[in-house]
Motif scaffolding. Sequence first.
Motif, PDB file in Angstrom:
ATOM      1  N   ASP A  79      -5.244  15.953  -8.718  1.00 37.11           N
ATOM      2  CA  ASP A  79      -3.572  15.506  -7.519  1.00 37.11           C
ATOM      3  C   ASP A  79      -3.786  15.533  -6.349  1.00 37.11           C
ATOM      4  O   ASP A  79      -2.519  15.771  -5.785  1.00 37.11           O
ATOM      5  CB  ASP A  79      -3.574  17.111  -8.182  1.00 37.11           C
ATOM      6  N   ASP A  80      -4.881  14.566  -5.477  1.00 36.80           N
ATOM      7  CA  ASP A  80      -4.726  14.386  -4.384  1.00 36.80           C
ATOM      8  C   ASP A  80      -4.234  12.905  -4.649  1.00 36.80           C
ATOM      9  O   ASP A  80      -4.133  12.002  -5.070  1.00 36.80           O
ATOM     10  CB  ASP A  80      -6.161  14.310  -3.682  1.00 36.80           C
ATOM     11  N   THR A  81      -3.143  12.440  -3.436  1.00 38.28           N
ATOM     12  CA  THR A  81      -2.780  10.897  -2.967  1.00 38.28           C
ATOM     13  C   THR A  81      -3.654  10.656  -2.338  1.00 38.28           C
ATOM     14  O   THR A  81      -4.416  11.332  -1.272  1.00 38.28           O
ATOM     15  CB  THR A  81      -1.604  11.073  -3.108  1.00 38.28           C
ATOM     16  N   TYR A  82      -3.356   9.109  -1.768  1.00 39.16           N
ATOM     17  CA  TYR A  82      -4.152   8.602  -1.239  1.00 39.16           C
ATOM     18  C   TYR A  82      -3.734   8.540   0.263  1.00 39.16           C
ATOM     19  O   TYR A  82      -4.868   8.707   1.028  1.00 39.16           O
ATOM     20  CB  TYR A  82      -3.902   6.697  -1.027  1.00 39.16           C
ATOM     21  N   ASP A  83      -2.784   9.050   0.123  1.00 39.88           N
ATOM     22  CA  ASP A  83      -1.873   9.130   1.504  1.00 39.88           C
ATOM     23  C   ASP A  83      -2.572  11.015   2.209  1.00 39.88           C
ATOM     24  O   ASP A  83      -2.872  10.887   3.284  1.00 39.88           O
ATOM     25  CB  ASP A  83      -0.159   9.516   1.632  1.00 39.88           C
ATOM     26  N   GLU A  84      -2.572  11.694   1.244  1.00 37.04           N
ATOM     27  CA  GLU A  84      -3.557  12.806   1.456  1.00 37.04           C
ATOM     28  C   GLU A  84      -4.144  12.844   2.086  1.00 37.04           C
ATOM     29  O   GLU A  84      -4.905  13.302   3.391  1.00 37.04           O
ATOM     30  CB  GLU A  84      -2.719  13.641   0.272  1.00 37.04           C
ATOM     31  N   MET A  85      -4.955  11.968   1.683  1.00 34.44           N
ATOM     32  CA  MET A  85      -6.370  11.814   1.288  1.00 34.44           C
ATOM     33  C   MET A  85      -6.873  11.509   3.496  1.00 34.44           C
ATOM     34  O   MET A  85      -7.868  11.755   4.065  1.00 34.44           O
ATOM     35  CB  MET A  85      -7.245  11.133   0.732  1.00 34.44           C
ATOM     36  N   ARG A  86      -5.662  10.190   3.625  1.00 37.89           N
ATOM     37  CA  ARG A  86      -6.303   9.820   4.389  1.00 37.89           C
ATOM     38  C   ARG A  86      -6.098  10.295   5.608  1.00 37.89           C
ATOM     39  O   ARG A  86      -6.337  10.287   6.690  1.00 37.89           O
ATOM     40  CB  ARG A  86      -5.503   7.808   4.359  1.00 37.89           C
ATOM     41  N   ASP A  87      -4.771  11.659   5.290  1.00 42.58           N
ATOM     42  CA  ASP A  87      -4.201  12.559   6.310  1.00 42.58           C
ATOM     43  C   ASP A  87      -5.237  13.390   6.989  1.00 42.58           C
ATOM     44  O   ASP A  87      -5.434  13.300   8.367  1.00 42.58           O
ATOM     45  CB  ASP A  87      -2.902  12.864   5.940  1.00 42.58           C
ATOM     46  N   LYS A  88      -6.132  13.430   6.224  1.00 45.67           N
ATOM     47  CA  LYS A  88      -6.854  14.515   6.265  1.00 45.67           C
ATOM     48  C   LYS A  88      -8.507  13.600   7.175  1.00 45.67           C
ATOM     49  O   LYS A  88      -8.618  14.307   8.809  1.00 45.67           O
ATOM     50  CB  LYS A  88      -8.085  15.065   4.909  1.00 45.67           C
ATOM     51  N   SER A  89      -8.571  12.769   6.722  1.00 43.71           N
ATOM     52  CA  SER A  89      -9.460  11.760   7.251  1.00 43.71           C
ATOM     53  C   SER A  89      -8.957  11.286   9.165  1.00 43.71           C
ATOM     54  O   SER A  89      -9.551  11.612  10.071  1.00 43.71           O
ATOM     55  CB  SER A  89      -9.447  10.368   7.378  1.00 43.71           C
ATOM     56  N   ARG A  90      -7.698  11.503   9.335  1.00 43.14           N
ATOM     57  CA  ARG A  90      -7.174  11.751  10.714  1.00 43.14           C
ATOM     58  C   ARG A  90      -7.475  12.526  11.208  1.00 43.14           C
ATOM     59  O   ARG A  90      -7.745  12.815  12.577  1.00 43.14           O
ATOM     60  CB  ARG A  90      -5.559  11.173  10.751  1.00 43.14           C
ATOM     61  N   PHE A  91      -6.846  13.777  10.868  1.00 41.82           N
ATOM     62  CA  PHE A  91      -7.565  15.045  10.888  1.00 41.82           C
ATOM     63  C   PHE A  91      -8.528  15.221  11.753  1.00 41.82           C
ATOM     64  O   PHE A  91      -8.770  16.276  12.747  1.00 41.82           O
ATOM     65  CB  PHE A  91      -6.016  16.461  10.786  1.00 41.82           C
ATOM     66  N   TYR A  92      -9.285  15.192  11.047  1.00 41.87           N
ATOM     67  CA  TYR A  92     -10.732  15.670  11.421  1.00 41.87           C
ATOM     68  C   TYR A  92     -11.219  14.593  12.663  1.00 41.87           C
ATOM     69  O   TYR A  92     -11.834  15.413  13.268  1.00 41.87           O
ATOM     70  CB  TYR A  92     -11.997  14.819   9.633  1.00 41.87           C
ATOM     71  N   LEU A  93     -11.165  13.115  12.107  1.00 39.06           N
ATOM     72  CA  LEU A  93     -12.143  12.666  13.431  1.00 39.06           C
ATOM     73  C   LEU A  93     -10.197  13.071  14.517  1.00 39.06           C
ATOM     74  O   LEU A  93     -10.741  12.730  15.700  1.00 39.06           O
ATOM     75  CB  LEU A  93     -11.148  11.027  13.503  1.00 39.06           C
TER      76      LEU A  93
END
Length: 151
Positions: A79-93
Amino acid sequence: MPTDEHAIIVNWILFYLTGYALEHGWRPPGPERRFVFPNDTQNARQPDVSQILDPDTPLVTDGPMSVIPDFVAEVKSPDDTYDEMRDKSRFYLASGVRLVWLVFPRPKIVEVYRPGVPSEILTMEDTIEGYDVLPGFALPVASLFITKRSG
C-alpha cells in the motif's frame, strides 16, 4: 500493511546488520523503533530498521527515542507508493539520518540515499555498501530477497 515478504526482508536486514553491529561493539539494530525527530515533534516515526552507532545512547524503556538514528531502512509494503517512500527518505535525511535504504521487493531493487550525494539504484547484481556510516559493511542485494533456504 506489511506482508510476509516485507517481514522476511526486514529480518534479513536485521540479521546481517546485527552481526556487523556486534563486531563493532554497538547495540543491535532495531525493528520498528519509535523516534521523535526535531523537525516533526508531533509524530513519532517507526522505520522498519534503524541503527544507532553511539554506544553511549541511553536505553529507552518508555516512549519514543529522541536521538537521530545513523541508518534507516524502509521496505515498501503493497500500500506504499514510490513517492511516499522517497518522501520518507527526504524526511530522514533532512532530520540528520546519514544513510537510508529504500527496499522495493518488486522489482527487487534498493535505492540508497546519503546527504549531499546523488541517490543510487542497486539491482540484484549489485552490492550494498555501508559507506562511511557502516564502514566495511557490504551485502549482495540478492541476499535481501531470499524467501526460503535452497537445497
